[in-house]
Every structure is written in structure tokens, then in C-alpha cells.
Scaffold this motif. Structure first.
Motif, short mmCIF file in Angstrom:
data_model
loop_
_atom_site.label_atom_id
_atom_site.label_comp_id
_atom_site.label_asym_id
_atom_site.label_seq_id
_atom_site.Cartn_x
_atom_site.Cartn_y
_atom_site.Cartn_z
N LYS A 43 -7.03 -1.67 5.74
CA LYS A 43 -5.73 -1.60 5.08
C LYS A 43 -4.69 -2.20 6.02
O LYS A 43 -4.64 -1.85 7.20
N LYS A 44 -3.88 -3.11 5.48
CA LYS A 44 -2.86 -3.75 6.31
C LYS A 44 -1.80 -2.72 6.68
O LYS A 44 -1.21 -2.07 5.83
N ILE A 45 -1.59 -2.58 7.98
CA ILE A 45 -0.67 -1.58 8.50
C ILE A 45 0.64 -2.21 8.95
O ILE A 45 1.70 -1.70 8.66
N GLN A 46 0.55 -3.35 9.65
CA GLN A 46 1.74 -3.89 10.27
C GLN A 46 1.57 -5.37 10.57
O GLN A 46 0.45 -5.87 10.69
N GLU A 47 2.71 -6.06 10.69
CA GLU A 47 2.74 -7.43 11.18
C GLU A 47 3.55 -7.44 12.47
O GLU A 47 4.60 -6.82 12.55
#
Length: 121
Positions: A43-47
Motif C-alpha cells: 500500500k502506498k504510504i508516502q512520497e
């Protein structure tokens, strides 16, 4: 009221499970404004946008929440390459992520994992 507030603080301190991830800001100017996408358990959490400096490297820290103990997958995507790392909670609560530019022009992401916080001087 004080007892309720104290109970809430204690529950948040001991009930919230988190990975503390520090991203090293590079000293190589070729890595300036490089975008890293961070995924935890797919799951994408942060950039994170790296900010290069000519001086000592600095660090940007993020806390990634998890729901249970055990094995988790940390992925860092850079351009068209994804680097995957297995993390074990609570043995590896603190993670240091570093970007390097190889001599052939490719980017490599390395990590250090440990149970106690990193000390940055």
C-alpha cells in the motif's frame, strides 16, 4: 478528566505500532529532486522528494503505522525500479533508507534495520 487523558496517552504510546523510517538526503547533486515512492505491505504510504546538499547529509523521518507484529514488506520505487525489503516487527522498528548513484548511472536504494533508534550527529 485527568485520568481519561492519561489513559489515552498511555494507550497511544503502547498501542500504536510503528516503523520509524529515516530517509537520508544525498550529498550527490545528481540525486536532487529525485522522487521516492514508499509502500508498506503493497500500500502506498508516502512520497519523498530528495533534496541534495553539498554538506553533511540530512534526514527526513516518517512514521509508518502497522496493525500487527510480524513480517512486513517495505518497498521503495525509484523511477522504473522497485526495491523490496522484508522487515520484522518489533525486532527491526527503525529503518534508514539511503539512495546511491552507481558509476553506471543506475540508482540503488540501501537500507539499515535495527531495534533501537539511529543517532545522527
Amino acid at each position: 478528566m485527568k485520568k481519561l487523558l492519561l489513559l489515552l496517552i498511555v494507550l497511544c504510546t503502547f498501542g500504536c505500532k510503528k516503523y520509524v523510517v529515516s530517509f537520508e538526503q544525498p550529498t550527490d547533486m545528481k540525486l536532487d529532486k529525485l522522487k521516492l515512492e514508499v509502500f508498506l505491505d503493497k500500500k502506498k504510504i508516502q512520497e519523498i522528494n530528495l533534496k541534495a546538499t553539498n554538506e553533511m547529509p540530512s534526514y527526513e523521518t516518517a512514521e509508518l503505522s502497522i496493525s500487527d507484529e510480524g513480517k512486513h514488506l517495505l518497498q521503495v520505487k525509484v523511477k522504473d525500479t522497485t526495491f523490496s525489503y522484508d522487515l520484522n516487527y518489533p525486532q527491526e522498528k527503525f529503518v534508514l533508507v539511503t539512495a546511491h548513484l552507481k558509476q553506471n548511472g543506475k540508482i540503488h536504494i540501501g537500507i539499515l534495520k535495527q531495534q533501537y533508534p539511529f543517532r545522527f550527529n
